[in-house]
Design an enzyme around this catalytic site. Sequence first.
Site, PDB file in Angstrom:
ATOM      1  N   LYS A  13      -4.249  -2.528 -40.800  1.00 26.36           N
ATOM      2  CA  LYS A  13      -3.190  -1.560 -41.110  1.00 26.36           C
ATOM      3  C   LYS A  13      -3.764  -0.179 -41.441  1.00 26.36           C
ATOM      4  CE  LYS A  13      -0.925  -2.362 -44.923  1.00 26.36           C
ATOM      5  NZ  LYS A  13      -0.802  -1.424 -46.033  1.00 26.36           N
ATOM      6  N   ARG A 122     -17.007 -13.901 -43.551  1.00 28.61           N
ATOM      7  CA  ARG A 122     -17.802 -12.676 -43.642  1.00 28.61           C
ATOM      8  C   ARG A 122     -18.961 -12.872 -44.617  1.00 28.61           C
ATOM      9  NH1 ARG A 122     -13.735  -7.897 -43.760  1.00 28.61           N
ATOM     10  NH2 ARG A 122     -13.372  -8.509 -45.904  1.00 28.61           N
ATOM     11  N   ARG A 164      -4.170 -13.898 -51.838  1.00 31.35           N
ATOM     12  CA  ARG A 164      -3.702 -12.562 -51.451  1.00 31.35           C
ATOM     13  C   ARG A 164      -2.720 -12.640 -50.291  1.00 31.35           C
ATOM     14  NH1 ARG A 164      -9.143  -9.974 -50.588  1.00 31.35           N
ATOM     15  NH2 ARG A 164      -8.158  -8.600 -49.083  1.00 31.35           N
TER      16      ARG A 164
END
Length: 206
Positions: A13, A122, A164
Amino acid sequence: MKVILLGAPGSGKGTQAAYITDKYDLPHISTGDLFRDNIKNQTPLGQKVKAIMDTGNLCPDDLTVAMVKERLKEKDCENGYLLDGFPRNLFQAGELDKIDAPDVVINIEVDLEKIEHRITGRRSCANCKNSFHVDFIGDREACPDCGGKLVIRKDDNAETVRERLAVYQAQTLPLEEYYSKQGKLVSVDGDKSIEEVFAQIVKVLG
Ligand SMILES: [Zn+2]
């Protein structure tokens, strides 16, 4: 043109917001920046917000709305805005409709499982800060670039990420419905490359 951008954490975004503001010359208004600026400049609203956040509480909706309202009065918003991170719930959406309703709401749709995989896989180098994905580096423990130690950042652990994303979904689904009923919601496929996602957005905005 008044645009709201919706997209989960990890949906790209931020990158799309930068592309949009650049191409369409719209002010990028993110609530994160508004909080920081108001607090830094010690505006009356900023002082109130700081007092509340210092006690560990979240900023109440009416203060957030007041900050956005002030910001939308500024000259650079004459031709519209790109709102990012606002509205976050139906109350805020209703208030925005009273102040300065959006023309279009772009929803960057991504597969949440893919985001989870992208973020939790990651590994970041403690030395050079570059990050790599286990899909490409496997289980190696040393940075391919500098040999530094590869670590999982605190924000990247599976539990945090899932939480989240769940919070995001719970907040956003009612907004999607709200704007869909108004005929303003347009979804774009966020699982494509940055350029392809932006091309879809340009098609929407013209
Ligand atoms: Zn490194």
